[in-house]
Write a protein that holds these residues in place. Structure first.
Motif, PDB file in Angstrom:
ATOM      1  N   ARG A  63     -21.813  27.072  25.717  1.00 59.47           N
ATOM      2  CA  ARG A  63     -22.088  28.443  26.135  1.00 59.47           C
ATOM      3  C   ARG A  63     -20.938  29.372  25.748  1.00 59.47           C
ATOM      4  NH1 ARG A  63     -20.301  30.607  30.615  1.00 59.47           N
ATOM      5  NH2 ARG A  63     -19.907  28.571  31.497  1.00 59.47           N
ATOM      6  N   ASP A  64     -19.698  28.910  25.927  1.00 57.63           N
ATOM      7  CA  ASP A  64     -18.529  29.711  25.565  1.00 57.63           C
ATOM      8  C   ASP A  64     -18.517  30.010  24.070  1.00 57.63           C
ATOM      9  OD1 ASP A  64     -17.548  29.660  28.210  1.00 57.63           O
ATOM     10  OD2 ASP A  64     -16.593  27.715  27.845  1.00 57.63           O
ATOM     11  N   THR A  65     -18.845  29.018  23.273  1.00 58.46           N
ATOM     12  CA  THR A  65     -18.881  29.195  21.824  1.00 58.46           C
ATOM     13  C   THR A  65     -19.955  30.200  21.438  1.00 58.46           C
ATOM     14  OG1 THR A  65     -18.119  26.926  21.506  1.00 58.46           O
ATOM     15  CG2 THR A  65     -19.149  28.000  19.611  1.00 58.46           C
ATOM     16  N   LEU A  66     -21.141  30.071  22.016  1.00 61.36           N
ATOM     17  CA  LEU A  66     -22.234  30.994  21.702  1.00 61.36           C
ATOM     18  C   LEU A  66     -21.904  32.418  22.130  1.00 61.36           C
ATOM     19  CD1 LEU A  66     -25.309  28.778  22.621  1.00 61.36           C
ATOM     20  CD2 LEU A  66     -24.461  29.366  20.337  1.00 61.36           C
ATOM     21  N   GLU A  67     -21.266  32.581  23.275  1.00 65.53           N
ATOM     22  CA  GLU A  67     -20.870  33.920  23.728  1.00 65.53           C
ATOM     23  C   GLU A  67     -19.844  34.533  22.774  1.00 65.53           C
ATOM     24  OE1 GLU A  67     -19.533  33.562  27.767  1.00 65.53           O
ATOM     25  OE2 GLU A  67     -21.565  33.244  28.540  1.00 65.53           O
ATOM     26  N   ALA A  68     -18.898  33.737  22.309  1.00 71.94           N
ATOM     27  CA  ALA A  68     -17.895  34.243  21.372  1.00 71.94           C
ATOM     28  C   ALA A  68     -18.547  34.646  20.053  1.00 71.94           C
ATOM     29  CB  ALA A  68     -16.824  33.186  21.131  1.00 71.94           C
ATOM     30  N   LEU A  69     -19.496  33.842  19.571  1.00 70.22           N
ATOM     31  CA  LEU A  69     -20.212  34.193  18.346  1.00 70.22           C
ATOM     32  C   LEU A  69     -21.031  35.469  18.524  1.00 70.22           C
ATOM     33  CD1 LEU A  69     -21.390  30.679  17.125  1.00 70.22           C
ATOM     34  CD2 LEU A  69     -19.747  32.190  16.003  1.00 70.22           C
ATOM     35  N   ASP A  70     -21.699  35.601  19.642  1.00 76.41           N
ATOM     36  CA  ASP A  70     -22.474  36.817  19.911  1.00 76.41           C
ATOM     37  C   ASP A  70     -21.576  38.042  19.938  1.00 76.41           C
ATOM     38  OD1 ASP A  70     -24.873  35.479  20.031  1.00 76.41           O
ATOM     39  OD2 ASP A  70     -24.893  35.319  22.229  1.00 76.41           O
ATOM     40  N   GLU A  71     -20.396  37.886  20.514  1.00 78.47           N
ATOM     41  CA  GLU A  71     -19.449  39.003  20.575  1.00 78.47           C
ATOM     42  C   GLU A  71     -18.998  39.413  19.161  1.00 78.47           C
ATOM     43  OE1 GLU A  71     -14.962  39.653  22.179  1.00 78.47           O
ATOM     44  OE2 GLU A  71     -16.341  38.575  23.505  1.00 78.47           O
TER      45      GLU A  71
END
Length: 78
Positions: A63-71
């Protein structure tokens, strides 16, 4: 105090390749090798690099990785 390094028995093909690379960047062979030696000396050894990477925490969740990519990517087009 600066020191001198002498390398003996360099094959012609190796010297020619170094001379071409030095000429491409407008340097003499000794200056090119000096800069390459400085660059090499500034890099960590493989052992040092492995030690540093082992200390890193791998606690990130998907989830942290996906949030960083979305950002980084920005908002999805609608």
């Amino acid at each position: 105090m600066p020191r001198s390094i002498q390398i003996r028995d360099v094959e012609d093909e190796v010297y020619d390749a170094l001379a071409r690379r030095a000429a491409e960047v407008g340097l003499s062979v000794p200056e090119y090798l000096r800069r390459e030696a400085e660059r090499l000396a500034a890099r960590p050894t493989v052992t040092q690099w492995l030690e540093r990477t082992r200390r890193r925490s791998g606690a990130l969740e998907r989830r942290d990785t996906l949030e960083a990519l979305d950002e980084l990517r920005g908002a999805w087009p609608t």
